[in-house]
Design a protein around this motif. Structure first.
Motif, PDB file in Angstrom:
ATOM      1  N   THR A   1      58.720  25.634   8.789  1.00 23.70           N
ATOM      2  CA  THR A   1      57.885  25.037   9.831  1.00 23.70           C
ATOM      3  C   THR A   1      57.606  23.574   9.492  1.00 23.70           C
ATOM      4  N   LEU A   2      56.713  22.981  10.271  1.00 21.59           N
ATOM      5  CA  LEU A   2      56.314  21.600  10.010  1.00 21.59           C
ATOM      6  C   LEU A   2      55.320  21.609   8.848  1.00 21.59           C
ATOM      7  N   THR A   3      55.795  21.249   7.673  1.00 18.37           N
ATOM      8  CA  THR A   3      54.989  21.321   6.458  1.00 18.37           C
ATOM      9  C   THR A   3      54.425  19.957   6.092  1.00 18.37           C
ATOM     10  N   MET A   4      53.504  19.951   5.131  1.00 15.21           N
ATOM     11  CA  MET A   4      52.925  18.696   4.669  1.00 15.21           C
ATOM     12  C   MET A   4      53.987  17.833   3.989  1.00 15.21           C
ATOM     13  N   GLU A   5      54.961  18.474   3.341  1.00 13.11           N
ATOM     14  CA  GLU A   5      56.031  17.714   2.703  1.00 13.11           C
ATOM     15  C   GLU A   5      56.793  16.885   3.741  1.00 13.11           C
ATOM     16  N   ARG A   6      57.116  17.525   4.857  1.00 16.07           N
ATOM     17  CA  ARG A   6      57.844  16.808   5.906  1.00 16.07           C
ATOM     18  C   ARG A   6      56.967  15.731   6.539  1.00 16.07           C
ATOM     19  N   LEU A   7      55.713  16.025   6.727  1.00 20.82           N
ATOM     20  CA  LEU A   7      54.821  15.046   7.333  1.00 20.82           C
ATOM     21  C   LEU A   7      54.620  13.833   6.424  1.00 20.82           C
ATOM     22  N   TYR A   8      54.586  14.047   5.125  1.00 18.37           N
ATOM     23  CA  TYR A   8      54.439  12.902   4.216  1.00 18.37           C
ATOM     24  C   TYR A   8      55.746  12.109   4.121  1.00 18.37           C
ATOM     25  N   TYR A   9      56.858  12.750   4.346  1.00 16.73           N
ATOM     26  CA  TYR A   9      58.110  11.988   4.430  1.00 16.73           C
ATOM     27  C   TYR A   9      58.115  11.118   5.688  1.00 16.73           C
ATOM     28  N   VAL A  10      57.571  11.665   6.772  1.00 14.62           N
ATOM     29  CA  VAL A  10      57.416  10.863   7.993  1.00 14.62           C
ATOM     30  C   VAL A  10      56.565   9.631   7.707  1.00 14.62           C
ATOM     31  N   LYS A  11      55.507   9.795   6.910  1.00 18.25           N
ATOM     32  CA  LYS A  11      54.648   8.657   6.562  1.00 18.25           C
ATOM     33  C   LYS A  11      55.427   7.594   5.791  1.00 18.25           C
ATOM     34  N   THR A  12      56.310   8.016   4.896  1.00 19.70           N
ATOM     35  CA  THR A  12      57.149   7.064   4.159  1.00 19.70           C
ATOM     36  C   THR A  12      58.037   6.270   5.107  1.00 19.70           C
TER      37      THR A  12
END
Length: 566
Positions: free
Chosen positions: A234-245
């Motif tokens: 699913t949409l995880t915090m790992e993916r969301l923090y990569y989006v932030k990068t």
């Protein structure tokens, strides 16, 4: 003596736009803008399930896919009076803002910069001098002598083959070109670097949307993204923090490269702040909603008649009746049956082709009006409207752009300088900087909302018996996009898309008043009618997307084109 020139197709952005100009005394005295293919999407979606229409409409174009998907689901949600989850709004906002930044970067560097940059001149540049010039104005890390030398060698490899590859179709050596070899090398190097940076913006859309182009995660009622911080599926915090990068990387390029390049071009071609204004009725809609119904939006909208800030009329929400009542389209000069002017909910799409008629019908594009007047849409309209609305980030970056160019020219520039061909480029850079800040805020909003324990992303739509109407609008990269739907017994009865390039590229309207492209070309100086670079500069400044304004269908179901992978 009157000279008639025809540019068909207008290349490097869209191949199915035709521009005709009459030239008198070295200047354009009359112009026609003609879309050369028919968009039949309104006919295709009739009778379809309203929940599925966004999948069709985002295929109007292979570039502007996400924006049509957003406008379509919003139109159905508006018709049903729906409220969607906050997480869904934030995810949508992140996708459309990233998509817009990608579009603005591609427009400047890869689609229109070659109207101002002489790539062959860069072969004569001194990479060391170019590096010194770049390092004096920017902290971007890829500004070493070696970087510019490598870029020059790549360019030389193209030139040595006798073909310019991706740099083909430039008017090299044209008398209207005026940048030094070192500035040309700087801009050409950034052209190459921007190829990588725009990819990062697309990665944000891909992560959140499933793929791009043609995102897969939208739904009438929200998005299909499942949020579960413990599940890798699913949409995880790992993916969301990569989006932030990725967001941070975009910000560095926008602020240290794109924004400064546009200001440098503006200073070098300052005379173009007096060319290409055309229609000064500016229209923009609010966007990036921060509540479930779209009542509150991060970016304001409104109408600015005559470019007069004192007459500014706000458009306050995604439900605003002032916008809904003001839009009409005319087919007096378009290849459709009749000569009517109607509201989108009352329109029909019945093609009727004639030859190109200077005083009759000459385009597949309809002619929109806002309360009876033509309106310019796009980043310039968006920036001026948000500036008039007192939007602080817009005012900040607009003043920074004007002051930066003014300091290079040794004079003070006012907002009036933006009413121009070069002003449209400046507005895109301003808007990209504003959208970068918006990306940051929407990412933080999504993280904070998930942190409260809210993982909801979808509510199920319910269709009533009988007929309902809705409109969904979005401030797309090229301007105001609106989809208008009439639903009867849970099926699409009528559908109309009034797109940015329809507003700008439309022919004369029902009162024979020219559209923005046509009006903006009047008075444009032409140095060489055989190489009408000046016409392309102004048309390209709008970032035409005629695939959105027009589209091709074959009612006999014959094969039109076959594409094979090698």
């Amino acid at each position: 003596m009157t000279t008639r020139i025809t540019i068909d197709p207008v290349t490097r952005i869209e191949g199915h736009l035709r521009i005709d100009c009459e030239i008198n005394g070295g200047k354009v005295s009359k112009a026609w803008s003609s879309g050369q293919m028919w968009r039949g999407i309104e006919s295709i979606v009739q009778g379809k399930d309203p929940r599925e229409v966004w999948l069709y409409t985002q295929r109007i174009c292979g570039v502007c896919t996400t924006v049509h998907a957003i406008a379509s689901v919003r139109s159905v949600e508006n018709a049903l009076g729906m409220e969607i989850p906050l997480n869904a709004q934030y995810i949508r906002n992140l996708m459309v803002a990233a998509h817009a930044i990608q579009d603005h970067l591609v427009h400047f560097y890869h689609l229109s910069a070659l109207d101002w940059v002489d790539v062959t001149s860069a072969l004569k540049a001194d990479p060391k001098k170019t590096a010194a010039l770049a390092q004096n104005s920017s902290s971007w890390p890829l500004h070493s002598t070696q970087v510019f030398s490598d870029a020059q060698q790549r360019l030389k490899a193209f030139a040595d083959t006798g073909q310019m590859g991706i740099f083909t179709n430039g008017y090299w050596g044209h008398p209207a070109m005026r940048l030094s070899p070192e500035v040309n090398l700087l801009a050409t190097t950034h052209y190459l670097q921007a190829l990588e940076v725009q990819r990062k913006a697309n990665m944000i859309v891909s992560i959140l949307g499933g793929k791009t182009p043609h995102i897969q995660n939208l739904a009438v009622g929200g998005v299909a993204n499942a949020i579960n911080t413990d599940s890798p599926a699913t949409l995880t915090m790992e993916r969301l923090y990569y989006v932030k990068t990725l967001i941070d990387d975009l910000g560095k390029f926008i602020n240290e490269v794109y924004f400064k390049d546009v200001c440098a071009i503006g200073a070098a071609y300052a005379d173009w702040t007096a060319i290409g204004a055309g229609v000064k009725n500016y229209l923009a809609v609010p966007d990036l909603p921060i509540d479930g119904k779209g009542i509150a939006c991060l970016l304001p909208g409104g109408y600015l008649p005559g470019g007069d800030f004192a007459k500014f009329h706000p458009i306050r929400s995604l439900q605003d009746e002032y916008f809904q009542k003001g839009v009409h389209e005319s087919v007096k000069h378009s290849w459709y049956q009749g000569e009517w002017t109607r509201h989108p909910w009352e329109e029909e799409t019945k093609p009727e082709y004639t030859d190109f008629q200077d005083n009759g019908k000459y385009s597949w594009v309809k002619a929109p009006t806002f309360y009876g007047q033509p309106a310019q849409v796009g980043p310039l309209a968006n920036v001026l409207v948000m500036y008039a609305a007192g939007h602080e980030p817009t005012r900040k970056y607009t003043e920074l752009a004007l002051n930066t160019v003014g300091s290079q020219l040794g004079q003070k520039l006012s907002v009036d300088a933006l009413h121009s061909t070069i002003g449209r480029h400046a507005a895109r850079a301003v808007r990209a900087a504003v959208l970068y800040e918006a990306l940051q805020s929407q990412w933080h909003n999504l993280i904070e909302n998930i942190g409260t324990g809210d993982a909801k992303t979808f509510v199920r739509p319910e269709f009533p018996k009988g007929e309902v109407k809705g409109v969904g609008y979005h401030e797309a990269p090229r301007g105001v996009l609106s989809h208008w739907v009439v639903i009867k017994d849970a099926k699409v009865k009528n559908y109309q898309a009034v797109v940015p390039s329809t507003w700008n590229s439309g022919p004369r309207n029902g009162q024979d008043v020219p559209g923005p492209y046509e009006a903006s070309l009047i008075g444009t100086p032409i140095a060489d009618p055989q190489r009408p670079l000046e016409v392309l500069r102004t048309v390209h400044s709008f970032d035409p997307c005629l695939a959105c304004a027009i589209h091709l269908t074959d009612t006999e179901h014959q094969e039109i084109v076959e594409v094979r992978a090698a």
